[in-house]
Design a protein around this motif. Structure first.
Motif, PDB file in Angstrom:
ATOM      1  N   PHE A 218       3.601   8.504  -0.370  1.00 54.84           N
ATOM      2  CA  PHE A 218       2.399   7.999   0.298  1.00 54.84           C
ATOM      3  C   PHE A 218       1.529   9.086   0.919  1.00 54.84           C
ATOM      4  CE2 PHE A 218       5.670   4.637   0.516  1.00 54.84           C
ATOM      5  CZ  PHE A 218       5.066   3.775  -0.388  1.00 54.84           C
TER       6      PHE A 218
ATOM      7  N   HIS B 106      -4.123   7.828  -2.652  1.00 55.98           N
ATOM      8  CA  HIS B 106      -3.787   6.690  -3.512  1.00 55.98           C
ATOM      9  C   HIS B 106      -4.538   5.456  -3.051  1.00 55.98           C
ATOM     10  CE1 HIS B 106      -0.927   6.292  -0.133  1.00 55.98           C
ATOM     11  NE2 HIS B 106      -1.041   4.983  -0.329  1.00 55.98           N
TER      12      HIS B 106
ATOM     13  N   HIS C 114      -4.069   0.846  -3.319  1.00 55.64           N
ATOM     14  CA  HIS C 114      -3.211  -0.287  -3.691  1.00 55.64           C
ATOM     15  C   HIS C 114      -4.084  -1.440  -4.150  1.00 55.64           C
ATOM     16  CE1 HIS C 114       0.036   1.681  -1.412  1.00 55.64           C
ATOM     17  NE2 HIS C 114      -0.857   1.863  -0.473  1.00 55.64           N
TER      18      HIS C 114
ATOM     19  N   GLU D 188      -3.426  -2.874   2.895  1.00 62.45           N
ATOM     20  CA  GLU D 188      -2.326  -2.240   3.640  1.00 62.45           C
ATOM     21  C   GLU D 188      -2.549  -2.592   5.108  1.00 62.45           C
ATOM     22  OE1 GLU D 188      -1.201   1.615   2.249  1.00 62.45           O
ATOM     23  OE2 GLU D 188      -0.499   2.265   4.211  1.00 62.45           O
TER      24      GLU D 188
ATOM     25  N   HIS E  73      -6.706   6.414   0.320  1.00 62.36           N
ATOM     26  CA  HIS E  73      -6.093   6.827   1.590  1.00 62.36           C
ATOM     27  C   HIS E  73      -4.776   7.540   1.336  1.00 62.36           C
ATOM     28  CE1 HIS E  73      -3.946   3.136   0.608  1.00 62.36           C
ATOM     29  NE2 HIS E  73      -2.980   3.551   1.399  1.00 62.36           N
TER      30      HIS E  73
ATOM     31  N   TRP F 264       1.777  -3.974  -3.614  1.00 62.43           N
ATOM     32  CA  TRP F 264       1.753  -2.827  -2.729  1.00 62.43           C
ATOM     33  C   TRP F 264       2.521  -1.651  -3.337  1.00 62.43           C
ATOM     34  CZ3 TRP F 264       4.498   0.249   0.873  1.00 62.43           C
ATOM     35  CH2 TRP F 264       3.642   0.985   1.709  1.00 62.43           C
TER      36      TRP F 264
HETATM   37 FE   LIG Z   1      -0.917   3.272   1.052  1.00 62.93          FE
END
Ligand SMILES: [Fe+2]
Length: 185
Positions: free
Chosen positions: A87, A91, A93, A97, A136, A158
């Motif tokens: 993380f 990246h 999703h 988040e 992020h 996720w």
């Molecule tokens: Fe993330």
């Protein structure tokens, strides 16, 4: 309270209203939560979810989240560095988040489209919602611990999708809050 910095502008935001307004401008929802009763440091996930049930239900209704759980990360956790390495690169999703911090500290970097990278150092009492698709990355602070409530629309969404942009390498993952301890690497 969160500490927001925009490193490329050498700017720090520490006022709650200003933080909330600025983060909203880059589509990050931010709230400070109060709890009705104090939680023990070793409170169970069930106790934590019960203590924040009203706020969790409010967020579920607002964001379409269906499940909530508690993640507990600490230095004793096997495989911690490998997990963090998933993380700490830029990246996104396919799922929001959403994190409410119970204990510990962490550092989100947000890379808004066409905007300046913004660092958000979160601590207990901070709720942050990073919308799906937002670029992020995340680092722990020096204590290497964080306990947080997570909300999901669909936990299978996720998973990190990497940009491989290397933008993250231009920003120091340094926490600057009151509990700041220089990282020993
Ligand atoms: Fe993330």
């Amino acid at each position: 309270m969160a500490l927001v910095t925009i490193p490329e502008e050498n700017r720090t935001i520490q006022d709650l209203e200003e933080i909330t307004r600025y983060l909203a401008s880059i589509r990050i929802a931010y709230e400070r939560w109060q709890t009705a009763r104090e939680l023990a440091a070793d409170a169970s996930a069930e106790d934590i979810l019960a203590a924040y049930a009203d706020d969790i239900e409010r967020l579920k209704a607002r964001g379409g989240y269906v499940t909530a759980d508690v993640i507990n990360v600490n230095p004793q956790m096997p495989g911690l560095e490998a997990m963090l390495a998933k993380f700490n690169r830029e990246h996104w999703h396919d799922e929001d988040e959403v994190r409410f911090i119970i204990q510990g500290r962490g550092l989100f970097h947000i890379h808004p489209p066409g905007g300046k990278v913004t660092a958000i150092e979160v601590e207990a009492g901070d709720l942050i919602a990073v919308p799906r698709g937002t670029l992020h990355w995340f680092n722990l602070c020096a204590s290497r611990e964080i306990k947080a409530i997570r909300l999901f629309q669909d936990p299978s969404g996720w998973a990190p999708n990497y940009t491989e942009s290397n933008v993250d390498a231009r920003f120091q993952p340094l926490c600057m809050g009151p509990a700041y301890i220089p990282a020993t690497l």
